[in-house]
Design a protein around this motif. Structure first.
Motif, short mmCIF file in Angstrom:
data_model
loop_
_atom_site.label_atom_id
_atom_site.label_comp_id
_atom_site.label_asym_id
_atom_site.label_seq_id
_atom_site.Cartn_x
_atom_site.Cartn_y
_atom_site.Cartn_z
N ASN A 360 12.77 -36.72 -27.48
CA ASN A 360 11.96 -37.71 -28.18
C ASN A 360 12.84 -38.88 -28.63
O ASN A 360 13.82 -38.71 -29.36
N ARG A 361 12.49 -40.07 -28.20
CA ARG A 361 13.30 -41.25 -28.52
C ARG A 361 13.26 -41.60 -30.00
O ARG A 361 14.17 -42.25 -30.52
N ASN A 362 12.19 -41.21 -30.70
CA ASN A 362 12.07 -41.54 -32.12
C ASN A 362 13.11 -40.83 -32.97
O ASN A 362 13.37 -41.24 -34.10
N PHE A 363 13.68 -39.75 -32.47
CA PHE A 363 14.66 -38.98 -33.21
C PHE A 363 16.04 -39.02 -32.57
O PHE A 363 16.90 -38.21 -32.89
N SER A 364 16.26 -39.96 -31.64
CA SER A 364 17.50 -40.00 -30.85
C SER A 364 18.46 -41.06 -31.32
O SER A 364 19.19 -41.66 -30.53
#
Length: 463
Positions: A360-364
């Motif tokens: 998930n890009r939102n947590f990367s």
């Protein structure tokens, strides 16, 4: 005549500001790290995570000798770590005890130049006071009475400003703000202990007034008597700032959020997060700023804990906030490594199993994808299986690592480590056994040398 007076006033003002800048530059001793190294041509990508104390740089390809130079140029409280990324790249992480003020990492051809400036909380507070000297005082009716003293502070004439504010503090209606400025002058003059005492006295005497609230905030930034004195009450301070109207209310809210973002010690961060967890605010802008400050504190709670016990404690207490953080994957990986050091293998395996497939890009945040965090989590999972003594899982995880990422693991893991041979003669029990065996051997030789005992005599003695 009027034009000449205006020109003289402008000249005095410029000279005063220049003097203040020179004095502040001399008083503030920012710590600087400058390193120059040479290696193969390539590129570098740098990011400062939300905690503000760390810097992550990925060198492609790696620069030989850079790690040793960095460790030789930083103090003992700064932590420099390295992690292999893929075939040729490496990740270098620098964790400073104080917030980073400015950084520059350049790779031009074969030359690598690293410049990092960081300052302590005390130095940041000094700069903040000088930047906010022109803010309006709580009462506009008497505000003009402080202009001369604050002008002397901006010019760096602290002794003259001290006498000025001492006279103003004799009047009841001017006492609260004058006491705050006297505390600021003590800090700007280098008397930190005196400033702590004055801020504490101002906070106790004028706790519900604007000057008392600002003194309380600055007391927390300095960390005066954190272990012995009263603890921070961020929920009360921010709730009061939320209800103050006008320009001074806006200034007070900005100061509250700025002061909260200076908190860095594990106990302070933990307390601040618990106090503002369920805080209800009416100002929409303040809610956004508080959320951003909370994100910073969560990152500091995990990365700046230092000790594995403190890190694991923060990971347990603030798990929900960590899972929703923009740098969730990086923070959870730090938690997993802390769990492994404490032999909490079940918790470590649970985290690493999710991280090795996290996308998930939102947590990367914090360059998780560029650092190939999935590969790091997979390799650490193999190490945890090795700690558990499960050779089959270690082998399967390493095979999956090479098949999935296309390059071998950064190091070999031996599922059945060869324990060193123990010499019994070097331990206490072995020495005792060896000594007893020697005595029995000598006794046997003495018995054999004396010959057999003849039978038939009454006494059994030899003739």
């Amino acid at each position: 005549m009027l034009s000449s007076c205006i020109e003289m006033f402008r000249f005095d003002l410029i000279v005063g500001v220049a003097c203040a800048i020179l004095l502040m530059a001399a008083a503030v001793s920012a710590k600087v790290v400058r390193v120059t190294a040479f290696g193969p041509k390539g590129r570098v990508q740098v990011v400062t995570p939300l905690d503000g104390h760390s810097l992550v740089a990925i060198f492609s390809p790696r620069v030989p000798g850079l790690l040793n130079k960095l460790r030789a140029n930083v103090d003992k409280s700064t932590v420099v770590s390295v992690q292999r990324v893929g075939y040729r790249d490496e990740e270098i992480k620098i964790l400073f005890p104080s917030p980073i003020r400015r950084y520059s990492v350049n790779r031009l051809g074969k030359k690598v130049q690293i410049d990092i400036d960081y300052r302590t909380r005390e130095e940041n507070l000094r700069d903040r006071i000088m930047e906010t000297l022109k803010v309006p005082v709580p009462s506009t009716f008497v505000g003009f009475r402080f202009d001369a003293g604050e002008r002397l502070m901006r010019a760096g004439r602290f002794s003259d400003a001290l006498s000025r504010f001492k006279k103003l503090s004799e009047r009841y209606e001017l006492r609260a703000w004058a006491q705050l400025r006297l505390s600021d002058i003590a800090l700007l003059s280098g008397d930190v202990r005196g400033a702590c005492r004055r801020y504490a006295s101002t906070s106790e005497s004028f706790g519900v007034r604007i000057s008392g609230m600002l003194a309380r905030l600055r007391l927390q930034v300095l960390g005066c008597g954190w272990r012995k004195g009263p603890q921070a009450d961020w929920d009360v301070l921010i709730s009061r700032a939320d209800r103050v109207p006008g320009k001074i209310g806006t200034f007070l809210r900005e100061e509250a959020i700025w002061a909260m973002r200076q908190v860095s010690r594990p106990n302070e961060v933990d307390l601040a997060l618990r106090l503002v967890a369920d805080l209800q605010l009416s100002q929409r802008r303040l809610r956004k700023r508080l959320y951003a400050a909370t994100q910073v504190l969560v990152a500091r709670a995990v990365r700046l804990a230092g000790d594995p016990v403190d890190t694991a404690r923060m990971c347990y207490r603030h798990k929900d906030q960590i899972d929703a953080h923009s740098e969730a994957y990086s923070l959870r990986y730090v938690c997993a490594k802390a769990f492994r050091e404490l032999s909490l293998v079940n918790e470590a395996v649970a985290e690493l199993k999710e991280l090795k497939d996290a996308r998930n890009r939102n947590f990367s945040g914090a360059l998780w994808r560029l650092r190939r965090g999935n590969s790091q989590a997979t390799y650490t999972l193999a190490e945890v299986y090795n700690d558990m003594g499960d050779a089959d899982y270690v082998y399967a995880t390493l095979v999956d690592y090479e098949k999935r990422f296309g390059f071998p693991p950064p190091a070999k893991i031996d599922g059945e480590p060869a324990y060193p041979k123990i010499d019994p003669k070097k331990i206490k029990v072995g020495k005792m056994i060896s000594l007893l065996d020697g005595r029995l051997y000598r006794l046997g030789r003495a018995v054999r040398a004396s010959g057999p005992v003849e039978s038939g005599t009454k006494s059994g003695r030899r003739p």
